[in-house]
Design an enzyme around this catalytic site. Sequence first.
Site, PDB file in Angstrom:
ATOM      1  N   CYS A 178      37.166  11.858  95.035  1.00 15.15           N
ATOM      2  CA  CYS A 178      38.080  11.791  96.179  1.00 15.15           C
ATOM      3  C   CYS A 178      37.332  11.787  97.499  1.00 15.15           C
ATOM      4  O   CYS A 178      37.892  11.466  98.536  1.00 15.15           O
ATOM      5  CB  CYS A 178      39.058  12.969  96.147  1.00 15.15           C
ATOM      6  N   ASN A 212      35.574  21.155  90.184  1.00 15.91           N
ATOM      7  CA  ASN A 212      35.384  19.755  89.825  1.00 15.91           C
ATOM      8  C   ASN A 212      34.003  19.220  90.176  1.00 15.91           C
ATOM      9  O   ASN A 212      33.572  18.212  89.628  1.00 15.91           O
ATOM     10  CB  ASN A 212      36.452  18.889  90.502  1.00 15.91           C
ATOM     11  N   GLY A 221      47.683  15.168  89.233  1.00 13.59           N
ATOM     12  CA  GLY A 221      47.246  16.525  89.546  1.00 13.59           C
ATOM     13  C   GLY A 221      47.414  16.882  91.008  1.00 13.59           C
ATOM     14  O   GLY A 221      47.774  18.014  91.347  1.00 13.59           O
ATOM     15  N   SER A 222      47.185  15.926  91.907  1.00 11.94           N
ATOM     16  CA  SER A 222      47.313  16.204  93.337  1.00 11.94           C
ATOM     17  C   SER A 222      48.766  16.488  93.713  1.00 11.94           C
ATOM     18  O   SER A 222      49.050  17.378  94.523  1.00 11.94           O
ATOM     19  CB  SER A 222      46.784  15.034  94.169  1.00 11.94           C
ATOM     20  N   THR A 231      62.836   8.411  88.306  1.00 11.10           N
ATOM     21  CA  THR A 231      62.803   7.952  86.919  1.00 11.10           C
ATOM     22  C   THR A 231      61.436   8.216  86.313  1.00 11.10           C
ATOM     23  O   THR A 231      60.405   7.878  86.895  1.00 11.10           O
ATOM     24  CB  THR A 231      63.126   6.447  86.837  1.00 11.10           C
ATOM     25  N   SER A 263      46.140  17.072  84.581  1.00 14.84           N
ATOM     26  CA  SER A 263      46.131  15.632  84.840  1.00 14.84           C
ATOM     27  C   SER A 263      45.738  14.884  83.577  1.00 14.84           C
ATOM     28  O   SER A 263      44.752  15.242  82.919  1.00 14.84           O
ATOM     29  CB  SER A 263      45.155  15.305  85.970  1.00 14.84           C
ATOM     30  N   ALA A 264      46.510  13.849  83.243  1.00  8.98           N
ATOM     31  CA  ALA A 264      46.297  13.131  81.984  1.00  8.98           C
ATOM     32  C   ALA A 264      44.974  12.374  81.932  1.00  8.98           C
ATOM     33  O   ALA A 264      44.312  12.324  80.897  1.00  8.98           O
ATOM     34  CB  ALA A 264      47.452  12.160  81.737  1.00  8.98           C
TER      35      ALA A 264
END
Length: 392
Positions: A326, A152, A72-73, A238, A200-201
């Site tokens: 963070c 958040n 996400g960042s 990749t 973000s996963a």
Amino acid sequence: MNKRIYLDYSATTPMKKEVLDEMMPYFSEKYGNPSSIYSFGREAKQAIDVARDRLAKAVGASSKEIFFTGGGSEADNWAIKGIAYANRNKGNHIITSKIEHHAVLHVCEYLEKDGFEVTYLDVDEYGMIDLEQLKEAITDKTILITIMYVNNEIGTIQPIKEIGKIAKEKGVYFHTDAVQALGNIPIDIKELDVDIMNFSAHKIYGPKGVGGIYIRKGVKIHPFIHGGAQERKRRAGTENVPGIVGFGKAAELATQNLDSHIAHVKRLRDKLIEGIQNNIDYVRLNGHPTERHPGNVNFCFEFIEGESLLLSLDMVGIAGSSGSACTSGSLDPSHVLMAIGLTHEIAHGSLRLTIGDFTKEEDIDYVVEHLITIVDRLRQMSPLYEGVKGGK
């Protein structure tokens, strides 16, 4: 200590078994490079295409508008820097808010050193921006508005649809960080005038180190990473095939289970809020009372330090946070809590507890029971509390 209760789902989530099961073959059996033209590579590329379709469907976008990132960042950095530098000939003004994630605020500060001007909008006591202030901040040099969807720390949901309408009318690009929104509130990009949105996963029970970004067709934006033709020449490197596969599956599950997820976490969130407010004095619920993340609980406890509270909770097996993961370890009070008008003393006593799919009702009972005892013990050691308890 045997009991362990995790209430920090906004920091990260445990990966679901269905997600891990889909990822596993791509670590060892289906290990081809997606850029290779032979069957091993085509197999990997097809898996990425499936994941892209799943994420696109989860937010109502076209798969051609979805790109994968390292998180996400990175997506925040790409959105803001990419728009800023690609449209510098049109203007140098960016609008954001004072309660954005640091992945947005620090990028804006970086751009200010490179000749860009940034307006940081105020928020009210609930963390909401003022739409009229937003309109007044737009100038003929404004090229981007970047306002997060769901905060958040305090969970406040911004009026994204209305912000997008204003941006569109003024011909300004609009970016929203939707990392905390995906999987927690319905998202349909077709109903929103949003140009760029990122995800973000690991916030939706997927793997860490993989994110996604929606870039509306026609948006003028520079690539963020150069070096190869991956992601349609917009994000070189990749691809993290197992991570992307996991992200796609997590997005699919988040969409399928959204209603039941919201109902579950909201019920436990309300139970936790009620348990705290009914049993502990001198507490303040932070964030909007109704327009908020369904699993977010953020309180300030007067007369105690948040760090002491976190450590005491950890000793009885409860994991929470004092805000964003963070910024953990920082002695400075949360910039979000300061922006909503709290004093340093009150902001230092913050606690964020966020609920997820694996939270149980008995977990909430356990947390409230121990929180009552811990807060009382910490306050008994506080000279500030000594001066007020006699007047109760």
